[in-house]
Design an enzyme around this catalytic site. Structure first.
Site, PDB file in Angstrom:
ATOM      1  NE  ARG A  21       0.273   0.944   4.616  1.00 22.70           N
ATOM      2  CZ  ARG A  21       1.026   2.025   4.621  1.00 22.70           C
ATOM      3  NH1 ARG A  21       0.763   3.025   3.836  1.00 22.70           N
ATOM      4  NH2 ARG A  21       2.046   2.135   5.443  1.00 22.70           N
ATOM      5  CD  GLU A  65      10.275   5.810  18.044  1.00 25.77           C
ATOM      6  OE1 GLU A  65      11.145   4.915  18.155  1.00 25.77           O
ATOM      7  OE2 GLU A  65       9.424   5.804  17.133  1.00 25.77           O
ATOM      8  NE  ARG A 140      -0.653 -15.936  34.431  1.00 26.66           N
ATOM      9  CZ  ARG A 140      -1.388 -16.285  35.475  1.00 26.66           C
ATOM     10  NH1 ARG A 140      -1.820 -15.360  36.324  1.00 26.66           N
ATOM     11  NH2 ARG A 140      -1.681 -17.548  35.689  1.00 26.66           N
ATOM     12  CB  CYS A 159       5.446  -1.466  13.014  1.00 29.19           C
ATOM     13  SG  CYS A 159       4.820  -0.690  11.531  1.00 29.19           S
ATOM     14  CB  SER A 180       4.429  -4.544   9.178  1.00 23.84           C
ATOM     15  OG  SER A 180       4.817  -3.930   7.974  1.00 23.84           O
ATOM     16  CG  ASP A 182      11.484  -0.021   5.865  1.00 27.84           C
ATOM     17  OD1 ASP A 182      12.560  -0.506   5.463  1.00 27.84           O
ATOM     18  OD2 ASP A 182      11.104   1.125   5.576  1.00 27.84           O
ATOM     19  CG  ASN A 190      11.479  -1.217  14.619  1.00 30.06           C
ATOM     20  OD1 ASN A 190      11.279  -1.473  13.438  1.00 30.06           O
ATOM     21  ND2 ASN A 190      10.868  -0.207  15.222  1.00 30.06           N
ATOM     22  CG  HIS A 220       8.417  -5.190   4.180  1.00 30.23           C
ATOM     23  ND1 HIS A 220       7.509  -5.537   5.158  1.00 30.23           N
ATOM     24  CD2 HIS A 220       8.589  -3.849   4.292  1.00 30.23           C
ATOM     25  CE1 HIS A 220       7.128  -4.456   5.815  1.00 30.23           C
ATOM     26  NE2 HIS A 220       7.784  -3.421   5.313  1.00 30.23           N
ATOM     27  CE1 TYR A 222       7.321  -0.763   1.392  1.00 29.97           C
ATOM     28  CE2 TYR A 222       8.742  -0.189   3.233  1.00 29.97           C
ATOM     29  CZ  TYR A 222       7.484  -0.466   2.723  1.00 29.97           C
ATOM     30  OH  TYR A 222       6.397  -0.455   3.553  1.00 29.97           O
TER      31      TYR A 222
END
Ligand code: U5P
Length: 277
Positions: A21, A65, A140, A159, A180, A182, A190, A220, A222
């Site tokens: 998308r 972040e 847990r 994500c 997902s 990148d 990440n 993935h 790109y």
């Protein structure tokens, strides 16, 4: 960073080309990705801090972040103040992103108006397991950002969707499920973000950092990043840096950038790639 580079090579070679998308903002062009479904890599945090060395990675943005997530904020004002622009593309005119990570981590809205601070609960749970390894919360220790009732209101569905901690022989490990990924632009961020989170949570619970286990849904590359990935795979990794957390840290809501020190980071040159939005 072998596990990351091996995954990058795996997807470069075996990824199936698929339409996505996502579009390139510069041209409006739709972009394909080479994609695999279901992978796992792991990093022993005692062996060094897993910050990619085969290109320069902006650790300062990653640290800010994470601090911003831990404060429970969903407005980019804090990031802007510190020169971090990674969320700009998704914010509205007031800087709001909707109920993204900070909201779900620190104030998940329950059915009857109850507000759940998942991070505080997990820290209390880890402390309970340190006291008693057979404590009922031991398996847990989960924080979920995937709140199906609020996905529609989020600027981007999470994500990194869910993470779990485990305490074993004085070491704290963390596993992330990322739906997902990148691999060229997002994943180096990440990995470092969750490795840092593991160090921070270990610091406030009196544990050593153990392993970071990274589990992927759709991983993935790109197609506009292929040349950069090939360049990166031709480079030799450098020794990993270390992370130092201020010994006075007690409260994760109040972590400051100065309490986190990255020591000995050396890397190859930066590699630019346009983000698919
Ligand atoms: N993405 C990451 N890591 C993040 C945030 C976003 O890799 O922390 C990437 C996803 O992999 C995907 C895009 O390429 O952003 C989100 O698009 P979608 O999966 O929601 O379609």
């Amino acid at each position: 960073m072998r596990p990351y580079l091996d995954l990058l090579r795996d997807v470069r070679r075996h990824g199936v080309r698929k339409p996505t998308r996502a579009v390139l903002r510069s041209t409006g062009e739709k972009i394909d990705a080479l994609s695999v479904f279901g992978r796992q890599v792991r990093f022993d945090l005692a062996a060094g801090f897993p910050l990619v060395t085969t290109k320069k990675v902006a650790f300062n943005a990653i640290a800010h972040e994470l601090i911003w997530f831990l404060r429970g904020s969903t407005n980019i004002a804090y990031l802007r103040e510190h020169g971090v622009t990674i969320w700009d593309e998704w914010a509205d005119e007031h800087g709001e992103l909707g109920p993204v990570y900070g909201k779900q981590w620190r104030s998940w809205r329950g059915a009857d108006g109850e507000v759940v601070d998942q991070v505080a609960r997990v820290v209390a749970g880890i402390r309970a397991v340190v006291e008693d390894p057979a404590a009922s919360v031991g398996r847990r220790l989960i924080v979920s950002a995937w709140n199906p009732a609020e996905i529609e209101e989020m600027a981007l569905p999470p994500c990194h969707t869910l993470f779990q901690f485990s305490v074993t022989e004085g070491r704290l490990s963390c596993q992330l499920y990322q739906r997902s990924a990148d691999l060229f632009l997002g994943v180096p961020f990440n990995i470092a973000s969750y490795a840092l989170l593991t160090h921070l949570v270990a610091a406030v619970t009196g544990l050593e950092a153990g392993e970071f286990v990274h589990t992927f849904g759709d991983a993935h590359i790109y197609t506009n990043h292929l040349a950069q990935v090939d360049e990166q795979l031709s480079r030799d990794p450098l020794p990993l840096p270390r992370i130092e957390i201020d010994a006075g840290l007690r409260d994760l809501s109040a972590v400051s950038r100065e309490q986190i020190r990255l020591v000995g980071y050396r890397s190859h040159a930066a590699l630019r790639g346009e983000v698919a939005v």
